[in-house]
Motif scaffolding. Sequence first.
Motif, PDB file in Angstrom:
ATOM      1  N   TRP A  33      39.921  48.445  30.243  1.00 41.82           N
ATOM      2  CA  TRP A  33      40.573  49.636  29.711  1.00 41.82           C
ATOM      3  C   TRP A  33      41.998  49.277  29.328  1.00 41.82           C
ATOM      4  CZ3 TRP A  33      38.297  54.194  28.570  1.00 41.82           C
ATOM      5  CH2 TRP A  33      37.003  54.389  29.049  1.00 41.82           C
ATOM      6  N   SER A  34      42.403  49.644  28.138  1.00 42.97           N
ATOM      7  CA  SER A  34      43.752  49.406  27.637  1.00 42.97           C
ATOM      8  C   SER A  34      44.447  50.747  27.472  1.00 42.97           C
ATOM      9  CB  SER A  34      43.714  48.698  26.282  1.00 42.97           C
ATOM     10  OG  SER A  34      43.077  47.449  26.385  1.00 42.97           O
ATOM     11  N   TYR A  35      45.688  50.804  27.929  1.00 37.34           N
ATOM     12  CA  TYR A  35      46.489  52.030  27.865  1.00 37.34           C
ATOM     13  C   TYR A  35      47.765  51.721  27.085  1.00 37.34           C
ATOM     14  CZ  TYR A  35      43.299  53.025  31.670  1.00 37.34           C
ATOM     15  OH  TYR A  35      42.161  53.181  32.431  1.00 37.34           O
ATOM     16  N   PHE A  36      48.203  52.668  26.253  1.00 30.32           N
ATOM     17  CA  PHE A  36      49.317  52.438  25.347  1.00 30.32           C
ATOM     18  C   PHE A  36      50.423  53.467  25.555  1.00 30.32           C
ATOM     19  CE2 PHE A  36      45.447  50.843  23.534  1.00 30.32           C
ATOM     20  CZ  PHE A  36      45.796  49.586  23.072  1.00 30.32           C
ATOM     21  N   PHE A  37      51.642  52.953  25.673  1.00 26.53           N
ATOM     22  CA  PHE A  37      52.835  53.793  25.772  1.00 26.53           C
ATOM     23  C   PHE A  37      53.714  53.484  24.565  1.00 26.53           C
ATOM     24  CE2 PHE A  37      51.138  53.466  29.957  1.00 26.53           C
ATOM     25  CZ  PHE A  37      51.389  54.689  30.557  1.00 26.53           C
ATOM     26  N   THR A  38      54.487  54.451  24.128  1.00 31.26           N
ATOM     27  CA  THR A  38      55.273  54.296  22.914  1.00 31.26           C
ATOM     28  C   THR A  38      56.726  54.713  23.122  1.00 31.26           C
ATOM     29  OG1 THR A  38      55.393  54.879  20.575  1.00 31.26           O
ATOM     30  CG2 THR A  38      54.576  56.575  22.062  1.00 31.26           C
ATOM     31  N   ASP A  39      57.597  54.042  22.399  1.00 31.51           N
ATOM     32  CA  ASP A  39      59.016  54.365  22.391  1.00 31.51           C
ATOM     33  C   ASP A  39      59.630  53.598  21.220  1.00 31.51           C
ATOM     34  OD1 ASP A  39      61.016  55.397  25.030  1.00 31.51           O
ATOM     35  OD2 ASP A  39      61.906  54.654  23.189  1.00 31.51           O
ATOM     36  N   THR A  40      60.866  53.891  20.897  1.00 29.79           N
ATOM     37  CA  THR A  40      61.566  53.115  19.873  1.00 29.79           C
ATOM     38  C   THR A  40      62.538  52.119  20.506  1.00 29.79           C
ATOM     39  OG1 THR A  40      63.237  54.848  19.680  1.00 29.79           O
ATOM     40  CG2 THR A  40      61.402  54.912  18.100  1.00 29.79           C
ATOM     41  N   VAL A  41      62.641  52.150  21.836  1.00 29.81           N
ATOM     42  CA  VAL A  41      63.541  51.259  22.565  1.00 29.81           C
ATOM     43  C   VAL A  41      62.704  50.322  23.437  1.00 29.81           C
ATOM     44  CG1 VAL A  41      65.468  51.157  24.194  1.00 29.81           C
ATOM     45  CG2 VAL A  41      65.328  53.041  22.546  1.00 29.81           C
ATOM     46  N   LYS A  42      62.745  49.031  23.118  1.00 30.38           N
ATOM     47  CA  LYS A  42      61.912  48.062  23.821  1.00 30.38           C
ATOM     48  C   LYS A  42      62.204  48.015  25.319  1.00 30.38           C
ATOM     49  CE  LYS A  42      60.119  43.402  23.333  1.00 30.38           C
ATOM     50  NZ  LYS A  42      60.163  42.169  22.539  1.00 30.38           N
ATOM     51  N   SER A  43      63.465  48.195  25.708  1.00 35.66           N
ATOM     52  CA  SER A  43      63.798  48.127  27.136  1.00 35.66           C
ATOM     53  C   SER A  43      63.135  49.263  27.919  1.00 35.66           C
ATOM     54  CB  SER A  43      65.312  48.134  27.349  1.00 35.66           C
ATOM     55  OG  SER A  43      65.888  49.321  26.844  1.00 35.66           O
ATOM     56  N   ASN A  44      62.941  50.418  27.295  1.00 35.54           N
ATOM     57  CA  ASN A  44      62.223  51.514  27.966  1.00 35.54           C
ATOM     58  C   ASN A  44      60.774  51.112  28.228  1.00 35.54           C
ATOM     59  OD1 ASN A  44      64.503  53.100  27.859  1.00 35.54           O
ATOM     60  ND2 ASN A  44      63.816  54.308  26.116  1.00 35.54           N
ATOM     61  N   LEU A  45      60.169  50.473  27.241  1.00 42.87           N
ATOM     62  CA  LEU A  45      58.781  50.031  27.407  1.00 42.87           C
ATOM     63  C   LEU A  45      58.681  48.896  28.419  1.00 42.87           C
ATOM     64  CD1 LEU A  45      57.558  50.200  23.710  1.00 42.87           C
ATOM     65  CD2 LEU A  45      57.069  51.809  25.562  1.00 42.87           C
ATOM     66  N   THR A  46      59.683  48.021  28.435  1.00 42.56           N
ATOM     67  CA  THR A  46      59.694  46.943  29.420  1.00 42.56           C
ATOM     68  C   THR A  46      59.753  47.518  30.826  1.00 42.56           C
ATOM     69  OG1 THR A  46      60.763  45.436  27.865  1.00 42.56           O
ATOM     70  CG2 THR A  46      60.956  44.894  30.201  1.00 42.56           C
ATOM     71  N   ARG A  47      60.565  48.551  31.007  1.00 40.21           N
ATOM     72  CA  ARG A  47      60.710  49.186  32.320  1.00 40.21           C
ATOM     73  C   ARG A  47      59.380  49.787  32.789  1.00 40.21           C
ATOM     74  NH1 ARG A  47      64.364  52.459  31.016  1.00 40.21           N
ATOM     75  NH2 ARG A  47      63.207  54.396  31.010  1.00 40.21           N
ATOM     76  N   ILE A  48      58.691  50.497  31.911  1.00 37.80           N
ATOM     77  CA  ILE A  48      57.412  51.087  32.322  1.00 37.80           C
ATOM     78  C   ILE A  48      56.365  49.989  32.500  1.00 37.80           C
ATOM     79  CG2 ILE A  48      56.369  51.655  30.080  1.00 37.80           C
ATOM     80  CD1 ILE A  48      55.634  54.412  31.372  1.00 37.80           C
ATOM     81  N   GLY A  49      56.478  48.924  31.713  1.00 36.61           N
ATOM     82  CA  GLY A  49      55.568  47.794  31.871  1.00 36.61           C
ATOM     83  C   GLY A  49      55.690  47.149  33.246  1.00 36.61           C
ATOM     84  N   GLY A 105      61.145  58.450  31.198  1.00 37.25           N
ATOM     85  CA  GLY A 105      61.947  58.581  29.992  1.00 37.25           C
ATOM     86  C   GLY A 105      61.453  57.755  28.820  1.00 37.25           C
ATOM     87  N   VAL A 106      60.149  57.541  28.777  1.00 44.45           N
ATOM     88  CA  VAL A 106      59.524  56.797  27.677  1.00 44.45           C
ATOM     89  C   VAL A 106      59.080  57.799  26.625  1.00 44.45           C
ATOM     90  CG1 VAL A 106      57.558  55.316  27.091  1.00 44.45           C
ATOM     91  CG2 VAL A 106      58.813  54.926  29.193  1.00 44.45           C
ATOM     92  N   GLY A 107      59.083  57.376  25.374  1.00 42.74           N
ATOM     93  CA  GLY A 107      58.705  58.268  24.278  1.00 42.74           C
ATOM     94  C   GLY A 107      57.398  58.991  24.496  1.00 42.74           C
ATOM     95  N   GLY A 108      56.408  58.322  25.062  1.00 48.83           N
ATOM     96  CA  GLY A 108      55.149  59.000  25.336  1.00 48.83           C
ATOM     97  C   GLY A 108      54.027  58.059  25.715  1.00 48.83           C
ATOM     98  N   TYR A 109      52.966  58.662  26.201  1.00 50.32           N
ATOM     99  CA  TYR A 109      51.704  57.967  26.445  1.00 50.32           C
ATOM    100  C   TYR A 109      50.848  58.241  25.232  1.00 50.32           C
ATOM    101  CZ  TYR A 109      47.019  57.102  28.254  1.00 50.32           C
ATOM    102  OH  TYR A 109      45.736  56.650  28.403  1.00 50.32           O
ATOM    103  N   ASP A 110      50.307  57.186  24.620  1.00 54.26           N
ATOM    104  CA  ASP A 110      49.612  57.320  23.348  1.00 54.26           C
ATOM    105  C   ASP A 110      48.095  57.251  23.452  1.00 54.26           C
ATOM    106  OD1 ASP A 110      50.059  57.643  20.461  1.00 54.26           O
ATOM    107  OD2 ASP A 110      49.114  55.655  20.323  1.00 54.26           O
ATOM    108  N   GLY A 111      47.571  56.993  24.638  1.00 56.89           N
ATOM    109  CA  GLY A 111      46.123  56.985  24.778  1.00 56.89           C
ATOM    110  C   GLY A 111      45.574  55.650  25.240  1.00 56.89           C
ATOM    111  N   MET A 112      44.256  55.520  25.119  1.00 59.96           N
ATOM    112  CA  MET A 112      43.567  54.377  25.690  1.00 59.96           C
ATOM    113  C   MET A 112      42.499  53.870  24.732  1.00 59.96           C
ATOM    114  SD  MET A 112      41.982  57.279  26.487  1.00 59.96           S
ATOM    115  CE  MET A 112      40.458  57.538  25.609  1.00 59.96           C
ATOM    116  N   ASP A 113      41.998  52.692  25.076  1.00 59.07           N
ATOM    117  CA  ASP A 113      40.857  52.118  24.390  1.00 59.07           C
ATOM    118  C   ASP A 113      40.045  51.391  25.452  1.00 59.07           C
ATOM    119  OD1 ASP A 113      39.119  51.471  22.359  1.00 59.07           O
ATOM    120  OD2 ASP A 113      40.466  50.085  21.356  1.00 59.07           O
TER     121      ASP A 113
END
Length: 120
Positions: A33-49, A105-113
Amino acid sequence: MISKEDLQEFFTSTRKLRDSGEANFDIDDVCRWSYFFTDTVKSNLTRIGLHLEDNGYQIRGFLGAAEEDADPNTLYIRADRHEKHTVETLHETNESFYILAEKMGVGGYDGMDVGAIGSV
């Protein structure tokens, strides 16, 4: 937001793909299962990662904006885990990821595959 009805259709259509030979995995078994989060700031995504890694997810990397994205600066992070889901458990996972994205504080959760274990 992804509704339970959307997930039911997702499971049904994926089962049909399996039955027709177009999918090489059984969605009712353990899958990747793959889950996707989105933002325009890479450091925000790194933090949630990092948070997701600490909770047993494998970070597969960053993706750039898709053609349909309104903002060309949109970035995605992909987190994978081998899991067995039902419509209900996947709905609960999605709900928890919407909350996590907001809390962190991430732009959003975008779904899964979903795919076969061992697939990319």
